[in-house]
Design an enzyme around this catalytic site. Structure first.
Site, PDB file in Angstrom:
ATOM      1  N   VAL A   9       1.595  42.045  46.055  1.00 57.27           N
ATOM      2  CA  VAL A   9       1.293  43.458  46.299  1.00 57.27           C
ATOM      3  C   VAL A   9       1.849  44.332  45.180  1.00 57.27           C
ATOM      4  CG1 VAL A   9       1.347  45.320  47.972  1.00 57.27           C
ATOM      5  CG2 VAL A   9       1.552  42.940  48.749  1.00 57.27           C
ATOM      6  N   SER A  10       0.961  45.073  44.534  1.00 56.79           N
ATOM      7  CA  SER A  10       1.343  45.951  43.425  1.00 56.79           C
ATOM      8  C   SER A  10       1.264  47.409  43.859  1.00 56.79           C
ATOM      9  CB  SER A  10       0.392  45.723  42.245  1.00 56.79           C
ATOM     10  OG  SER A  10       0.560  46.759  41.301  1.00 56.79           O
ATOM     11  N   PRO A  11       2.215  48.240  43.395  1.00 57.67           N
ATOM     12  CA  PRO A  11       2.139  49.680  43.681  1.00 57.67           C
ATOM     13  C   PRO A  11       1.202  50.388  42.705  1.00 57.67           C
ATOM     14  CG  PRO A  11       4.065  49.261  42.354  1.00 57.67           C
ATOM     15  CD  PRO A  11       3.403  47.914  42.570  1.00 57.67           C
TER      16      PRO A  11
ATOM     17  N   ASP B 178       1.499  43.944  36.488  1.00 53.38           N
ATOM     18  CA  ASP B 178       2.594  44.919  36.542  1.00 53.38           C
ATOM     19  C   ASP B 178       3.508  44.786  35.332  1.00 53.38           C
ATOM     20  OD1 ASP B 178       1.727  45.917  38.981  1.00 53.38           O
ATOM     21  OD2 ASP B 178       2.972  44.539  40.140  1.00 53.38           O
TER      22      ASP B 178
END
Ligand SMILES: *[C@@H]1O[C@H](CO)[C@@H](O)[C@H](O)[C@H]1NC(C)=O
Ligand SMILES: *[C@@H]1O[C@H](CO)[C@@H](O)[C@H](O)[C@H]1NC(C)=O
Ligand SMILES: *[C@@H]1O[C@H](CO)[C@@H](O)[C@H](O)[C@H]1NC(C)=O
Ligand SMILES: *[C@@H]1O[C@H](CO)[C@@H](O)[C@H](O)[C@H]1NC(C)=O
Ligand SMILES: *[C@@H]1O[C@H](CO)[C@@H](O)[C@H](O)[C@H]1NC(C)=O
Ligand SMILES: *[C@@H]1O[C@H](CO)[C@@H](O)[C@H](O)[C@H]1NC(C)=O
Length: 752
Positions: A324-326, A433
């Site tokens: 999960v990436s912001p 990321d």
């Protein structure tokens, strides 16, 4: 007279009995605590991106350890949970914290009932983990990082312990969209379609929140939430210490609570005098004060948010964060601006060109703020509407497992094994990321002859390992590397904490979305099956990621086939997740049945005595001739300034590693009230930046430059301000420490 006394004492004792009954019937003893864990703000490699050039060079906002303790009663079972603004937990930190807790409290807090978790910020000092893989880029072990963490954890728990008071706990959960996207969607698609069909999204959107309420005052004392999104809003090029989006969310939440409950936003710097025209004119003539020595107590008392027991604690914990990436806008090629290759996250074969974008792109501070605000807002919603009170038992189980060769019984009675730790080429490729080494791509299952030669020169994997890890090709055989000490963990703890209907699974790594879902569901099913009615569909099961120790990623068996970054970093082979599920089910069964006899397993090693530390400590600073530390080098330019303007001043300064100014501050914005300067903003504020550059040398004299930069916030009061710097130095390694301060000239801030 006598009967009156008797009646009174009966009444009193009834009250006492009633009081203690209430504690027994649903109420708990609850304490929260928090302590500064910022660590060394200059020259120390940051943990997360494994980028040697990313060393600390100042502070965006300070890091904290935030803890809660809940006990059934004074003597009854209890759990302690600590959330760190850190990359991850560390086995050695956990071992040493437990030793300190033992000497303070005997057996009250121990490995079974204490969980130490990291938010996964990638902007905090590194060098505090004991396995070589995690301290290569920090040039080994960094005692200063380690000590800062240890002290903060110990003191946050001590504060929580000292604050234990009767209270109640509420739980709430809800969906937060738009704070995370899947950064390996092609790997997610390898999961079976019927399994994927059960979920609307390829990331978990659920946030689960606990709200703690003090019984006497009826006021909340804190809230802890769990939600999965990476701490990678700040990039691999950032040099400022930051709690990233979760640390930001915590700062916003705590400030929100303070201002909404204590009317702080207007009373923050005491009553304000209206700004007269005369004062405005005078401000521009307030000159910078030269550097001077100051007592350390001045630094502590200049801090805006004093750490005390009436402080509200809001904290944002990590969950199944693996994929999960912001950076929710997606990943794009730096050269063409087009989306990257779907399966490999590269641009015409180059992994380094494919980079994810946060919602504030290209401003990573803004991205951090936005993703922090989204979590903060959701937490406020859940907090203000939390009505579901937790009652019931506190319980816990922990076991250690040697992940090198666990027998895993699959459906259909096939027995498979986990393997010694190893990393594949997708690990070297990094992620969107933070891209890794040129020449690797996520999804690679082969390595070329050159890298094979390099690998074999370091450690040629055993034939067993090569077979066991397939379809991963071993690039770094960390589980078979023991020189100068172990490169990867073999022994890992798994832990379950129960607080009534909440069950926390402490996992020592980063589970992908689907891996986390499988684990949660398997545990929930087990609890319901064996729990004799104690558990049901309303039981909340949350994963606390990066807890107690660290062992990189856990992808599903299917995701492992694609060998993207998360799978290539799944250390113990294709059946790693199945092993976790099998062993967690045993633990869950023991918990559900009230069976205390869980095999403890092999203890993890304490490698403190063999750690290598190659990073030198600063060994003496002096200002160049003609200046003093704390003098301004570049003063603020003339105002007036208004909201969103940036004001800065640069000071002659010393290395911030002589004294970390823990629970203090390097930078302060002061506002003039009458003839007194009052602290308005400090290191903890999102709008204030402490940037440190150095060391510079003048002959054999070393010194640094500290720039304090303030982005005037929307709600700043009109008034006269100045920027102030605090620091410390030693002239030689063994000389006594001196503290200094200096301030910029005055400037005005006006509205509009
Ligand atoms: C907060 O403080 C301001 C200024 O002192 C006052 O006008 C306002 O009524 C206060 N609000 C609350 C909710 O106490
Ligand atoms: C504790 O800190 C809060 C917020 O920082 C402040 O409002 C309060 O006055 C402090 N209390 C004491 C006793 O220092
Ligand atoms: C990605 O890989 C899968 C199978 O590994 C393949 O079916 C698919 O066509 C690929 N997608 C693209 C866009 O290359
Ligand atoms: C873990 O198990 C392997 C295989 O049985 C063994 O060689 C190794 O010594 C164990 N590791 C530790 C740290 O006990
Ligand atoms: C259990 O709860 C989930 C949502 O929390 C719901 O989707 C599901 O239908 C429930 N299952 C049963 C058997 O009640
Ligand atoms: C400080 O402000 C000046 C004037 O606005 C600007 O030129 C300079 O780049 C700023 N310095 C830093 C380090 O931000």
């Amino acid at each position: 007279m006598y009967s009156h006394q008797l009646q009174t004492s009966i009444l009193i004792s009834q009250c006492l009995i009633l009081g203690s009954l209430l504690v027994a019937n649903g109420d708990y003893l609850i304490g929260v605590g928090s302590y500064d864990m910022t660590g060394p703000a200059a020259g120390v490699n940051m943990m997360g991106y494994a980028n040697m050039e990313q060393v600390t060079g100042g502070i965006h906002f300070r890091l904290r350890a935030r803890a809660f303790i809940v006990a059934e009663s004074k003597q009854g079972p209890r759990i302690a949970f600590v959330n760190l603004d850190a990359g991850m937990a560390s086995q050695l930190v956990t071992i040493k914290v437990l030793e300190r807790l033992k000497s303070r409290y005997g057996d009250l807090y121990n490995e079974d009932n204490v969980a130490i978790s990291g938010t996964h910020t990638h902007a905090a000092p590194g060098g505090y983990l004991q396995y070589v893989t995690y301290s290569v880029t920090s040039l080994g072990f960094v005692p200063q990082s380690f000590d800062a963490l240890l002290t903060a954890i110990e003191l946050s728990i001590a504060q929580a312990h000292d604050n234990l008071k009767p209270g109640s706990i509420f739980i709430n959960s809800g969906d937060l969209e738009n704070a995370g996207i899947n950064r390996s969607p092609s790997a997610y698609l390898f999961n079976p379609p019927e399994e994927r069909a059960k979920y609307a999204r390829n990331v978990d959107t659920q946030m689960t929140l606990l709200k703690f309420v003090d019984k006497n005052s009826g006021k909340s004392i804190g809230a802890f939430s769990w939600f999965a999104t990476h701490g990678t809003s700040m990039s691999r090029d950032n040099k400022l210490i930051s709690g990233d989006n979760k640390g930001a969310a915590a700062r916003f939440f705590e400030d929100w609570f303070m201002s909404s409950n204590n009317n702080i936003s207007t009373s923050r710097y005491t009553r304000l005098k209206p700004l007269s025209g005369a004062l405005l004119r005078k401000a521009s003539r307030i000159t910078a004060t030269g550097g001077e020595s100051c007592p350390k107590a001045d630094i502590q008392s200049s801090k805006v948010r004093q750490n005390n027991e009436s402080r509200f604690i809001g904290t944002f914990c990590q969950s199944n964060v693996g994929d999960v990436s912001p950076n929710v806008l997606g990943a794009f090629c730096l050269d063409s601006g087009k989306p990257c290759d779907f399966n490999h996250s590269s641009c015409h074969g180059n992994d380094q060109l494919c980079v994810g974008r946060g919602p504030g792109y290209p401003d990573e501070i803004l991205s951090t703020k936005i993703i922090g605000e989204r979590q903060f807002q959701k937490a406020v919603d859940l907090f203000t509407s939390a009505e579901d009170e937790i009652t019931g038992k506190i319980d816990y189980r922990l076991t250690y497992l040697n992940f090198t060769d666990i027998d895993v019984l699959l459906d259909g009675n096939q027995v498979v094994k986990t393997c010694p730790a190893a990393l594949g080429p997708g690990f070297a490729a990094g992620t969107t990321d933070g891209p890794g080494v040129f020449g690797f791509q996520q999804g690679d299952t082969e390595i070329n002859e050159f890298w094979k030669t390099v690998r074999d020169a370091i450690q040629e994997p055993s034939q067993h390992q090569v077979e066991c890890q397939k379809p991963k090709t071993v690039l770094l055989d960390t589980g078979e590397m023991f020189w100068p000490y172990a490169w990867a963990p073999a022994i890992l703890p798994i832990q379950i904490l129960r607080l009534g209907k909440l069950v926390i699974l402490s996992v020592p790594g980063e589970f992908t979305t689907m891996a986390g879902r499988r684990l949660r569901e398997a545990v929930k099913e087990t609890l319901i099956t064996y729990g004799n009615g104690e558990f049901n569909n309303n039981t909340h099961v949350v994963i606390a990621g990066l807890t107690n120790t660290y062992s990189q990623y856990v992808a599903t068996f299917e995701e492992y086939k694609q060998q993207r970054y998360e799978a290539a970093s799944t250390l113990y082979g294709p059946h790693t997740l199945s092993a976790y599920i099998q062993e967690f089910k045993k633990l869950a069964q023991a918990l559900a049945r009230g069976d205390k006899n869980v095999a403890r397993g092999p203890s993890p090693p304490d490698l403190s005595s063999v750690q290598l530390s190659l990073l030198a400590d600063p060994s003496g600073d002096s200002p160049p001739p003609g200046v003093k530390f704390g003098d301004t080098k570049n003063d603020v330019k003339n105002g007036p300034f208004k909201a969103r303007d940036r004001v800065n001043a640069t000071f002659w300064s010393a290395n911030p590693r002589y004294d970390l100014l823990t629970e203090g501050t390097f930078s302060v914005v002061e506002i003039l009230q009458g003839t007194k300067w009052i602290s308005a903003y400090d290191d903890d504020d999102f709008c204030l930046f402490f940037e440190w550059d150095g060391p510079f040398y003048n002959d054999d004299v070393s010194y640094g430059l500290a720039t304090i930069e303030w982005e005037v916030p929307e709600d700043a009061l009109a008034g006269v301000y100045r920027l102030r710097h605090f620091g410390s130095f030693k002239t030689t390694k063994d000389s006594p420490i001196s503290y200094f301060t200096g301030a910029s000239g005055g400037f005005t801030v006006i509205k509009g």
